[in-house]
Design an enzyme around this catalytic site. Structure first.
Site, mmCIF file in Angstrom:
data_model
loop_
_atom_site.group_PDB
_atom_site.id
_atom_site.type_symbol
_atom_site.label_atom_id
_atom_site.label_comp_id
_atom_site.label_asym_id
_atom_site.label_seq_id
_atom_site.Cartn_x
_atom_site.Cartn_y
_atom_site.Cartn_z
ATOM 1 N N LYS A 55 38.528 29.466 -2.546
ATOM 2 C CA LYS A 55 37.794 28.763 -3.601
ATOM 3 C C LYS A 55 36.330 28.686 -3.156
ATOM 4 O O LYS A 55 35.858 27.669 -2.643
ATOM 5 C CB LYS A 55 38.390 27.359 -3.790
ATOM 6 C CG LYS A 55 37.829 26.592 -4.958
ATOM 7 C CD LYS A 55 38.565 25.258 -5.123
ATOM 8 C CE LYS A 55 38.022 24.482 -6.292
ATOM 9 N NZ LYS A 55 38.732 23.186 -6.455
ATOM 10 N N GLU A 72 35.681 21.113 -13.121
ATOM 11 C CA GLU A 72 36.445 22.261 -12.642
ATOM 12 C C GLU A 72 37.521 22.652 -13.655
ATOM 13 O O GLU A 72 37.775 23.836 -13.886
ATOM 14 C CB GLU A 72 37.123 21.943 -11.308
ATOM 15 C CG GLU A 72 36.161 21.739 -10.170
ATOM 16 C CD GLU A 72 36.874 21.382 -8.886
ATOM 17 O OE1 GLU A 72 36.864 22.228 -7.979
ATOM 18 O OE2 GLU A 72 37.459 20.273 -8.808
#
Length: 120
Positions: free
Chosen positions: A99, A23
């Protein structure tokens, strides 16, 4: 003055927030919604007597694209603090960070965290 609300929906940016190394390295698209409770002057038609929502959007984007954090809870809190600092006319803010590509191990449309902060 009138109690009012300003809402900005879907402020998006590619950023590198998250716990996983992938990420941080690759990043992903995040989206932010903000809702401000404001003292609104509905008589004066002058931007200097209003909360400038272009400035709000830019401040949200600056934090969103700024220093990476592990948790979107932390990100939401930082955005709320930055927005509250814009104007004394803002009495509270609610921030939702989306997200949609969170690596949670199951198929889903979105993960979102919402926080609400009042001006001090």
């Amino acid at each position: 003055m009138t109690d009012g609300q300003i809402t900005l929906t879907g402020i998006r940016a590619h950023a590198n927030h998250g716990v996983l190394a992938s990420e941080r390295e690759l990043g992903q698209t995040f989206s932010v919604d903000v809702s401000l409770d404001v003292d609104m002057d509905t008589v004066c038609d002058d931007l200097t007597h209003a909360v400038n929502y272009a400035l709000v959007a830019q401040r949200v984007l600056d934090v969103l694209m700024g220093e990476p954090v592990n948790l979107i809870e932390t990100l939401a809190g930082r955005i709320a603090d930055a927005v509250l600092a814009i104007s004394p006319r803002i009495s509270s803010v609610q921030v939702t960070v989306h997200k949609p590509h969170a690596p949670v191990g199951v198929a889903l449309d979105d993960v979102a965290v919402t926080c609400r902060k009042d001006a001090e």
